[in-house]
Design a protein around this motif. Sequence first.
Motif, PDB file in Angstrom:
ATOM      1  N   LEU A   1       2.014  15.159 -13.283  1.00 16.30           N
ATOM      2  CA  LEU A   1       0.787  15.897 -14.322  1.00 16.30           C
ATOM      3  C   LEU A   1       0.147  17.170 -13.767  1.00 16.30           C
ATOM      4  N   THR A   2       0.758  17.652 -12.790  1.00 16.67           N
ATOM      5  CA  THR A   2       0.419  18.766 -12.098  1.00 16.67           C
ATOM      6  C   THR A   2       0.062  19.853 -13.177  1.00 16.67           C
ATOM      7  N   PHE A   3       1.200  20.097 -13.811  1.00 17.99           N
ATOM      8  CA  PHE A   3       1.248  21.248 -14.740  1.00 17.99           C
ATOM      9  C   PHE A   3       0.996  20.893 -16.315  1.00 17.99           C
ATOM     10  N   ALA A   4       0.516  19.540 -16.577  1.00 21.30           N
ATOM     11  CA  ALA A   4       0.172  18.877 -17.586  1.00 21.30           C
ATOM     12  C   ALA A   4      -1.655  18.663 -17.800  1.00 21.30           C
ATOM     13  N   ASP A   5      -1.881  18.031 -16.785  1.00 23.20           N
ATOM     14  CA  ASP A   5      -3.297  17.419 -16.721  1.00 23.20           C
ATOM     15  C   ASP A   5      -3.736  17.754 -15.235  1.00 23.20           C
ATOM     16  N   TYR A   6      -4.148  18.675 -14.929  1.00 24.36           N
ATOM     17  CA  TYR A   6      -4.681  19.007 -13.516  1.00 24.36           C
ATOM     18  C   TYR A   6      -5.594  18.137 -13.055  1.00 24.36           C
ATOM     19  N   PRO A   7      -6.653  18.006 -13.808  1.00 23.67           N
ATOM     20  CA  PRO A   7      -7.737  17.251 -13.150  1.00 23.67           C
ATOM     21  C   PRO A   7      -7.307  15.618 -12.938  1.00 23.67           C
ATOM     22  N   VAL A   8      -6.393  15.119 -13.582  1.00 26.38           N
ATOM     23  CA  VAL A   8      -6.245  13.566 -13.396  1.00 26.38           C
ATOM     24  C   VAL A   8      -4.945  13.851 -12.301  1.00 26.38           C
ATOM     25  N   ALA A   9      -4.275  14.693 -12.125  1.00 21.51           N
ATOM     26  CA  ALA A   9      -3.235  15.106 -11.097  1.00 21.51           C
ATOM     27  C   ALA A   9      -4.057  14.998  -9.759  1.00 21.51           C
ATOM     28  N   LEU A  10      -5.207  15.845  -9.682  1.00 21.42           N
ATOM     29  CA  LEU A  10      -5.951  15.955  -8.692  1.00 21.42           C
ATOM     30  C   LEU A  10      -6.701  14.405  -8.189  1.00 21.42           C
ATOM     31  N   LYS A  11      -6.885  13.838  -9.205  1.00 17.16           N
ATOM     32  CA  LYS A  11      -7.535  12.425  -9.064  1.00 17.16           C
ATOM     33  C   LYS A  11      -6.692  11.430  -8.401  1.00 17.16           C
ATOM     34  N   ARG A  12      -5.569  11.406  -9.023  1.00 18.71           N
ATOM     35  CA  ARG A  12      -4.543  10.521  -8.440  1.00 18.71           C
ATOM     36  C   ARG A  12      -4.189  11.003  -6.951  1.00 18.71           C
ATOM     37  N   ALA A  13      -3.882  12.232  -6.522  1.00 20.65           N
ATOM     38  CA  ALA A  13      -3.686  12.541  -5.207  1.00 20.65           C
ATOM     39  C   ALA A  13      -4.593  12.224  -4.437  1.00 20.65           C
ATOM     40  N   THR A  14      -5.952  12.370  -4.725  1.00 18.13           N
ATOM     41  CA  THR A  14      -7.021  11.910  -4.095  1.00 18.13           C
ATOM     42  C   THR A  14      -7.157  10.416  -3.811  1.00 18.13           C
ATOM     43  N   GLU A  15      -6.634   9.761  -4.607  1.00 15.49           N
ATOM     44  CA  GLU A  15      -6.743   8.187  -4.253  1.00 15.49           C
ATOM     45  C   GLU A  15      -5.542   7.936  -3.504  1.00 15.49           C
ATOM     46  N   ALA A  16      -4.645   8.775  -3.571  1.00 13.06           N
ATOM     47  CA  ALA A  16      -3.514   8.317  -2.603  1.00 13.06           C
ATOM     48  C   ALA A  16      -3.904   8.736  -1.281  1.00 13.06           C
ATOM     49  N   LEU A  17      -4.580  10.048  -1.001  1.00 18.65           N
ATOM     50  CA  LEU A  17      -5.120  10.388   0.217  1.00 18.65           C
ATOM     51  C   LEU A  17      -6.061   9.189   0.948  1.00 18.65           C
ATOM     52  N   GLU A  18      -6.908   8.913   0.199  1.00 14.50           N
ATOM     53  CA  GLU A  18      -7.924   8.068   0.547  1.00 14.50           C
ATOM     54  C   GLU A  18      -7.333   6.716   1.197  1.00 14.50           C
ATOM     55  N   ILE A  19      -6.310   6.258   0.542  1.00 14.03           N
ATOM     56  CA  ILE A  19      -5.508   4.925   0.929  1.00 14.03           C
ATOM     57  C   ILE A  19      -4.811   5.197   2.133  1.00 14.03           C
ATOM     58  N   ALA A  20      -3.936   6.372   2.062  1.00 18.33           N
ATOM     59  CA  ALA A  20      -3.195   6.568   3.386  1.00 18.33           C
ATOM     60  C   ALA A  20      -3.904   6.875   4.453  1.00 18.33           C
ATOM     61  N   GLU A  21      -5.013   7.541   4.343  1.00 21.12           N
ATOM     62  CA  GLU A  21      -5.868   7.813   5.540  1.00 21.12           C
ATOM     63  C   GLU A  21      -6.690   6.670   6.065  1.00 21.12           C
ATOM     64  N   SER A  22      -7.110   5.709   5.135  1.00 21.09           N
ATOM     65  CA  SER A  22      -7.914   4.536   5.622  1.00 21.09           C
ATOM     66  C   SER A  22      -6.998   3.478   6.255  1.00 21.09           C
TER      67      SER A  22
ATOM     68  N   ASP B   1       0.853  -1.133  -0.008  1.00 20.30           N
ATOM     69  CA  ASP B   1       0.002   0.141   0.050  1.00 20.30           C
ATOM     70  C   ASP B   1       0.918   1.303  -0.192  1.00 20.30           C
ATOM     71  N   SER B   2       1.965   1.119   0.593  1.00 14.00           N
ATOM     72  CA  SER B   2       2.804   2.402   0.916  1.00 14.00           C
ATOM     73  C   SER B   2       3.288   2.668  -0.581  1.00 14.00           C
ATOM     74  N   SER B   3       3.761   1.702  -1.084  1.00 20.69           N
ATOM     75  CA  SER B   3       4.377   1.956  -2.618  1.00 20.69           C
ATOM     76  C   SER B   3       3.220   2.541  -3.822  1.00 20.69           C
ATOM     77  N   ARG B   4       2.146   2.060  -3.283  1.00 23.94           N
ATOM     78  CA  ARG B   4       1.075   2.285  -4.393  1.00 23.94           C
ATOM     79  C   ARG B   4       0.770   4.069  -4.130  1.00 23.94           C
ATOM     80  N   VAL B   5       0.730   4.237  -2.820  1.00 22.30           N
ATOM     81  CA  VAL B   5       0.468   5.645  -2.458  1.00 22.30           C
ATOM     82  C   VAL B   5       1.651   6.552  -3.005  1.00 22.30           C
ATOM     83  N   LEU B   6       2.937   6.052  -2.894  1.00 18.02           N
ATOM     84  CA  LEU B   6       4.008   6.719  -3.290  1.00 18.02           C
ATOM     85  C   LEU B   6       4.123   7.056  -4.892  1.00 18.02           C
ATOM     86  N   THR B   7       3.581   5.934  -5.374  1.00 23.59           N
ATOM     87  CA  THR B   7       3.453   5.859  -6.929  1.00 23.59           C
ATOM     88  C   THR B   7       2.376   6.690  -7.642  1.00 23.59           C
ATOM     89  N   LEU B   8       1.257   6.813  -6.982  1.00 25.98           N
ATOM     90  CA  LEU B   8       0.086   7.788  -7.024  1.00 25.98           C
ATOM     91  C   LEU B   8       0.748   9.069  -7.010  1.00 25.98           C
TER      92      LEU B   8
END
Length: 477
Positions: A59-80, A45-52
């Motif tokens: 993608l922050t400066f190339a595709d903001y919506p996807v960057a936000l989506k991936r960061a949110t996925e990482a947040l959900e895993i790390a917090e849960s 799980d830690s590796s998955r969060v770091l990869t996300l």
Amino acid sequence: MWYMATTVVKSRNLIVLAAFILPVLLSAQPKMDSLETALRNVSSDSSRVLTLLRISDELTFADYPVALKRATEALEIAESLQIKKVLPLVYEQMSDLSTLGGDYTTSLKYDNMRLQLAINLRDSLQIARAFNYMGNTYFDLGEYDEAQYYFTQSLNIAQALGDSLQLTIALHNVGTVFKELQQYEIALERLEASRNISQLIDDEDGEAYSLDEIGGLYVAKGDYSIAEKNLLNALALARQRDLNDLEPRALQKLAQLYTAMGALDKALAYYDTTTRFHKRSSNRFGMAETSVGVGQVYLKQGRYKEAIILLEETLRDAQLMNARTLAMDCYRVLSGAYEQQGDYRKSLTYYKNFQAMQDSLYSQEMVTKMFRDQLRFETKTRDSEIAALSLANSKRGSELKRQEFIRNILAVTVALTIILLFTVYRSGQRRKRINTLLLEHQDELKRRSVELEQLNQVKDKFFSIISHDLRSPMNSL
């Protein structure tokens, strides 16, 4: 919806922009493919969060919506799963993305969560980084006293830890606050100190950020030639080091510089390029800031109606974001625009709003408090420097004694070595003489051996003659 100013840019500028952006996008694609492949193959799980997080960052400066989506996925895993070792990184990325989206309330929420986590973990370095992030958010909001407080706290921790990188970041941030307060000498002192540390620790990224901020300072002071040199160097370094957040900032400052110099077409070209960068990353604050600059250029070109429409749209966006400095700039420019149009009532209304906000942001009480805090910090810094100097002198004395001891050891070693070499040399000479005598003795023995051989031969011959001479008489007898 943000109002995007459309400016007519020569095709040459579009070709230059495309020639710059296209290779960046093409070169980034293989890395993204490898990261997506790694994401599918991670086991922990830690590796998955770091990869996300890495995907989100890319993608922050190339595709903001996807960057936000991936960061949110990482947040959900790390917090849960309460993966505390990566949660600070997740909160940092979420804060960055919220800032880019103009959502400063959410950004501050993640900054506070990160700070609380760092305090619970007793991680001083993470606390210092969290203070810096909170200071940056308050800085964007125009809350300069709050920004100064958090930057100074970060600076204190960095000094206590002896962390040069964090120290140069905190010094840089303190300098930016004083620059905004038009305390240029103090600001330049902090920025130059930050730049010097960056050079000492080979922090090329820090060098680029320092050049950018120093260039902006000289724009504000009206020293345009120095400003242009610093900003162009900052832009070149930003492109060389792939600093996607710095490049539009340097472009923005260059646009402001050329506006002040009267090179309005050049300014618009730089603003257009800056807008494209902000649009790619969905940076609402950046796009609004650029719109204010474009509005100022329109006013200088006599395009009053276009300027007013653009600035009023930008003012509404600034108010939605609670970006007070941005709103203040809109009030100031709109006041001038309506004055030039002859609408003095609206001009006065906007000017009053500008003045009230300026008095709030740059109140004497706030400035005095900041100078008092800075004086306290400098006093503490001088005390630390004195203590460090005393410790350094003590260490220097111990070092001198140690060096003297080493010198004595070396002198004795050299003397013994010389004696040993001399003894070896004498022994060698004696050995040579003995060898010479032995050779001479061997030659003498050889010579005597030859002589003995010759004597034996004479003796044999003599006895042969005698035996022959005696044989006949004996036979006769």
